[in-house]
Design an enzyme around this catalytic site. Structure first.
Site, PDB file in Angstrom:
ATOM      1  N   ASP A  81       2.910   5.597  -6.803  1.00 18.86           N
ATOM      2  CA  ASP A  81       4.101   5.528  -5.957  1.00 18.86           C
ATOM      3  C   ASP A  81       5.391   5.464  -6.742  1.00 18.86           C
ATOM      4  O   ASP A  81       6.467   5.727  -6.201  1.00 18.86           O
ATOM      5  CB  ASP A  81       4.017   4.309  -5.026  1.00 18.86           C
ATOM      6  CG  ASP A  81       2.972   4.509  -3.957  1.00 18.86           C
ATOM      7  OD1 ASP A  81       2.856   5.644  -3.493  1.00 18.86           O
ATOM      8  OD2 ASP A  81       2.277   3.557  -3.615  1.00 18.86           O
TER       9      ASP A  81
ATOM     10  N   HIS B  97       0.879  -1.193   0.000  1.00 22.40           N
ATOM     11  CA  HIS B  97       0.000   0.000   0.000  1.00 22.40           C
ATOM     12  C   HIS B  97       0.911   1.236   0.000  1.00 22.40           C
ATOM     13  O   HIS B  97       1.745   1.379  -0.892  1.00 22.40           O
ATOM     14  CB  HIS B  97      -0.905  -0.124   1.231  1.00 22.40           C
ATOM     15  CG  HIS B  97      -2.058   0.816   1.294  1.00 22.40           C
ATOM     16  ND1 HIS B  97      -2.439   1.623   0.263  1.00 22.40           N
ATOM     17  CD2 HIS B  97      -2.949   1.078   2.315  1.00 22.40           C
ATOM     18  CE1 HIS B  97      -3.499   2.338   0.619  1.00 22.40           C
ATOM     19  NE2 HIS B  97      -3.824   2.020   1.874  1.00 22.40           N
TER      20      HIS B  97
ATOM     21  N   HIS C 282      -1.877  -2.436  -9.644  1.00 27.03           N
ATOM     22  CA  HIS C 282      -2.876  -1.861  -8.750  1.00 27.03           C
ATOM     23  C   HIS C 282      -4.091  -2.764  -8.731  1.00 27.03           C
ATOM     24  O   HIS C 282      -4.441  -3.349  -9.758  1.00 27.03           O
ATOM     25  CB  HIS C 282      -3.289  -0.458  -9.211  1.00 27.03           C
ATOM     26  CG  HIS C 282      -3.951   0.325  -8.142  1.00 27.03           C
ATOM     27  ND1 HIS C 282      -5.292   0.208  -7.866  1.00 27.03           N
ATOM     28  CD2 HIS C 282      -3.450   1.191  -7.241  1.00 27.03           C
ATOM     29  CE1 HIS C 282      -5.576   0.995  -6.850  1.00 27.03           C
ATOM     30  NE2 HIS C 282      -4.489   1.595  -6.447  1.00 27.03           N
TER      31      HIS C 282
HETATM   32  N1  CMC Z   1       5.431  -7.141  -9.986  1.00 28.87           N
HETATM   33  C1  CMC Z   1       5.304  -8.374 -10.546  1.00 28.87           C
HETATM   34  N2  CMC Z   1       4.141  -9.023 -10.683  1.00 28.87           N
HETATM   35  C2  CMC Z   1       3.043  -8.408 -10.218  1.00 28.87           C
HETATM   36  C3  CMC Z   1       3.093  -7.135  -9.627  1.00 28.87           C
HETATM   37  C4  CMC Z   1       4.335  -6.495  -9.527  1.00 28.87           C
HETATM   38  N3  CMC Z   1       4.428  -5.279  -8.970  1.00 28.87           N
HETATM   39  N4  CMC Z   1       1.855  -6.770  -9.243  1.00 28.87           N
HETATM   40  C5  CMC Z   1       1.050  -7.788  -9.598  1.00 28.87           C
HETATM   41  N5  CMC Z   1       1.763  -8.785 -10.186  1.00 28.87           N
HETATM   42  C6  CMC Z   1       1.226 -10.029 -10.768  1.00 28.87           C
HETATM   43  C7  CMC Z   1       0.807 -11.018  -9.682  1.00 28.87           C
HETATM   44  O1  CMC Z   1       1.873 -11.878  -9.338  1.00 28.87           O
HETATM   45  C8  CMC Z   1      -0.328 -11.748 -10.386  1.00 28.87           C
HETATM   46  O2  CMC Z   1       0.226 -12.640 -11.328  1.00 28.87           O
HETATM   47  P1  CMC Z   1      -0.544 -14.040 -11.671  1.00 28.87           P
HETATM   48  O3  CMC Z   1      -1.864 -13.634 -12.219  1.00 28.87           O
HETATM   49  O4  CMC Z   1       0.345 -14.717 -12.639  1.00 28.87           O
HETATM   50  O5  CMC Z   1      -0.646 -14.765 -10.354  1.00 28.87           O
HETATM   51  C9  CMC Z   1      -1.016 -10.641 -11.204  1.00 28.87           C
HETATM   52  O6  CMC Z   1       0.031  -9.681 -11.476  1.00 28.87           O
HETATM   53  C10 CMC Z   1      -2.177  -9.959 -10.504  1.00 28.87           C
HETATM   54  O7  CMC Z   1      -1.678  -9.393  -9.294  1.00 28.87           O
HETATM   55  P2  CMC Z   1      -2.337  -9.553  -7.875  1.00 28.87           P
HETATM   56  O8  CMC Z   1      -1.266  -9.685  -6.849  1.00 28.87           O
HETATM   57  O9  CMC Z   1      -3.414 -10.601  -7.900  1.00 28.87           O
HETATM   58  O10 CMC Z   1      -3.023  -8.143  -7.753  1.00 28.87           O
HETATM   59  P3  CMC Z   1      -3.577  -7.497  -6.436  1.00 28.87           P
HETATM   60  O11 CMC Z   1      -4.719  -6.663  -6.871  1.00 28.87           O
HETATM   61  O12 CMC Z   1      -3.855  -8.516  -5.380  1.00 28.87           O
HETATM   62  O13 CMC Z   1      -2.368  -6.592  -5.906  1.00 28.87           O
HETATM   63  C11 CMC Z   1      -0.876  -4.775  -5.659  1.00 28.87           C
HETATM   64  C12 CMC Z   1      -2.214  -5.248  -6.242  1.00 28.87           C
HETATM   65  C13 CMC Z   1      -0.793  -3.258  -5.772  1.00 28.87           C
HETATM   66  C14 CMC Z   1      -0.826  -5.143  -4.165  1.00 28.87           C
HETATM   67  C15 CMC Z   1       0.284  -5.454  -6.439  1.00 28.87           C
HETATM   68  O14 CMC Z   1       0.217  -5.095  -7.802  1.00 28.87           O
HETATM   69  C16 CMC Z   1       1.644  -5.096  -5.855  1.00 28.87           C
HETATM   70  O15 CMC Z   1       2.064  -5.709  -4.867  1.00 28.87           O
HETATM   71  N6  CMC Z   1       2.353  -4.073  -6.464  1.00 28.87           N
HETATM   72  C17 CMC Z   1       3.624  -3.635  -5.927  1.00 28.87           C
HETATM   73  C18 CMC Z   1       3.413  -2.762  -4.703  1.00 28.87           C
HETATM   74  C19 CMC Z   1       2.890  -1.379  -5.072  1.00 28.87           C
HETATM   75  O16 CMC Z   1       3.416  -0.710  -5.944  1.00 28.87           O
HETATM   76  N7  CMC Z   1       1.848  -0.928  -4.315  1.00 28.87           N
HETATM   77  C20 CMC Z   1       1.285   0.420  -4.458  1.00 28.87           C
HETATM   78  C21 CMC Z   1      -0.092   0.415  -5.004  1.00 28.87           C
HETATM   79  S1  CMC Z   1      -0.642   2.066  -5.487  1.00 28.87           S
HETATM   80  C22 CMC Z   1      -0.702   3.005  -4.052  1.00 28.87           C
HETATM   81  C23 CMC Z   1      -1.606   2.500  -2.997  1.00 28.87           C
HETATM   82  O17 CMC Z   1      -2.741   2.130  -3.256  1.00 28.87           O
HETATM   83  O18 CMC Z   1      -1.174   2.482  -1.844  1.00 28.87           O
END
Ligand code: CMC
Length: 429
Positions: free
Chosen positions: A364, A265, A306
């Site tokens: 971010d 987050h 996201h």
């Molecule tokens: N790097 C590599 N792979 C990723 C990433 C990433 N940053 N984000 C998502 N994926 C992959 C994930 O492994 C999954 O792959 P598969 O379908 O093969 O299993 C797919 O993309 C879908 O991702 P998810 O984890 O199911 O998506 P989510 O909605 O649960 O998570 C997130 C969203 C923001 C937590 C995640 O994208 C992440 O951890 N990003 C990096 C941290 C980040 O930048 N966070 C800030 C978000 S914006 C500001 C805020 O809201 O605070």
């Protein structure tokens, strides 16, 4: 509004009719509140398909990359408004007219100082404590200082608490920084704008007061606007949940700060810079991209992806523009970390793994680069996010308390032991 209905067929039981609710815009929502009578619950860990509340504050269309606050696009607010005006909008539902704005700005300025006694609270922390750890403590501690505005059932108390939080967050954030530096804390200056005052308290010292660059103050203000609210994210939902038990606003915001801290987050802005440091050089990018794609490796590319945006994050677009302005104002060219970030962005935007999963740079990714250029240390990045998001949290808290609400109490799918009897200690294996 409910005019359509859904029918749920459960094997061996009578069908259950569920109303379908329609919002102003966005997908229809199946109202499952009546489902409990059938002896069933819904199962949705991570809230992948669950609306936790009704709200009029912020709307996101993640597929189209749209973010609206009270109907106004974030791009227009970033361009034509300022942070305190955005705060007024989020809190009150409408943009202020000139008189209302002047009154609001003046009210906020009346509350920028914190109780003098709060300073001694800081001394209990180690100087090298993470600023977010200190923020969780000192914001929660505000409830011990402002007893006169803790009656959550009194709309005036809620109003004063909201203003106090918006007004005092920059002061507290700067105090946290000064404490970590071992420098004297700076009092707020009410002749400055909200963003100027924050930069003044961060970077000036009693022995040297330098003027604040208007470009940097504008960039700071924009960062605040872009982080002001983002509907029911993890920290806002935490604030609502804490608030639903009747907890006081300062305690609720402290809970929000704790939830924001995580790297998935708000902690991501700090994690982006840590990651860039770890990558170190453009020649290592391929290795890190491979790690990000490897399902056996927990590494994720910080600042990408996201839950809601499956298109460009509109905040990231504005942030990138601001980033260019700040770097040019500061005359920063050929910064190796920036080059690394730009190359990473380029690769991620074209690599099939990221394209197929719609993993765009999020807010971010660029905010960290701007904050670093302004001279804000990495460990303060998430504090700044918290400062700006406080108005969003408190607007949601106020919205919830202004209409009938229930304590948030999710159910579970229990997969533990069935009832069993305790074995006497001497007989246990
Ligand atoms: N790097 C590599 N792979 C990723 C990433 C990433 N940053 N984000 C998502 N994926 C992959 C994930 O492994 C999954 O792959 P598969 O379908 O093969 O299993 C797919 O993309 C879908 O991702 P998810 O984890 O199911 O998506 P989510 O909605 O649960 O998570 C997130 C969203 C923001 C937590 C995640 O994208 C992440 O951890 N990003 C990096 C941290 C980040 O930048 N966070 C800030 C978000 S914006 C500001 C805020 O809201 O605070």
């Amino acid at each position: 509004m409910a005019d359509k209905k859904a029918q749920l067929i459960i094997e061996g039981a009578a069908p259950v009719e569920l109303p379908i609710l329609t919002g102003t815009v966005g997908p229809d929502v199946i109202d499952v509140r009546g489902l409990g009578a059938s002896g069933h619950f819904t199962f949705d860990p991570g809230f992948m398909a669950t609306a936790s509340c009704e709200s009029k504050i912020t709307y996101i269309d993640g597929d189209k990359g749209i973010l609206l606050h009270r109907g106004y696009p974030i791009e227009q607010l970033a361009e034509q408004s300022d942070y305190l005006e955005t705060c007024y909008l989020l809190l009150n539902g409408e943009l202020p007219n000139a008189e209302q704005k002047a009154q609001f700005v003046s009210t906020v300025k009346n509350h920028t100082m914190v109780h003098e006694q709060l300073k001694s609270f800081f001394n209990g922390f180690r100087r090298d404590a993470h600023p977010m750890a200190v923020m969780c403590g000192v914001v929660g501690a505000l409830s011990a200082f402002y007893h006169d505005s803790l009656d959550i059932n009194n709309p005036q108390h809620r109003e004063i608490s909201a203003v106090r939080l918006v007004a005092k967050m920059p002061t507290l954030a700067a105090m946290v920084y000064k404490y970590s530096m071992g420098q004297p804390m700076m009092y707020p200056r009410n002749d400055l704008s909200y963003a100027e005052n924050f930069l003044h308290m961060m970077f000036n010292t009693p022995c040297e007061i330098k003027p604040i660059s208007p470009v940097l103050a504008k960039a700071m203000d924009r960062i605040f606007i872009l982080h002001a609210d983002h509907e029911q994210n993890a920290s806002t939902s935490t604030v609502r949940l804490a608030g639903s038990s009747g907890a006081n606003p300062f305690a609720c915001i402290a809970a929000g700060i704790a939830a924001l801290w995580g790297p998935a987050h708000g902690g991501a802005n700090e994690a982006v810079l840590t990651m860039l440091d770890e990558i170190g050089d453009v020649s290592n990018i391929d290795k890190f991209i491979a790690k990000a794609k490897d399902k056996n490796d927990p590494f994720k590319l910080m600042g990408f992806g996201h839950r809601v945006y499956k298109n460009r994050d509109p905040r990231a677009t504005v942030m990138k523009q601001t980033c260019d302005e700040v770097l040019s104002e500061l005359g920063i060219k050929n910064d190796p970390q920036l080059e690394l970030a730009m190359r990473l962005e380029e690769i991620a935007l074209t690599d099939p793994y990221f394209v197929e999963r719609s993993l765009y740079p999020n807010v971010d990714f660029y905010s960290g680069i701007i904050l670093k250029a302004i001279g804000i240390p990495t460990s303060m990045f998430t504090v700044i996010f918290a400062l700006a998001r406080t108005v969003g949290w408190i607007s949601h808290w106020k919205e919830m308390l202004s209409s009938p609400y229930k304590i948030g109490r999710p159910r579970q799918l229990y997969t533990g032991y069935e009832q069993r009897d305790i074995v006497d200690l001497k007989d246990r294996k």
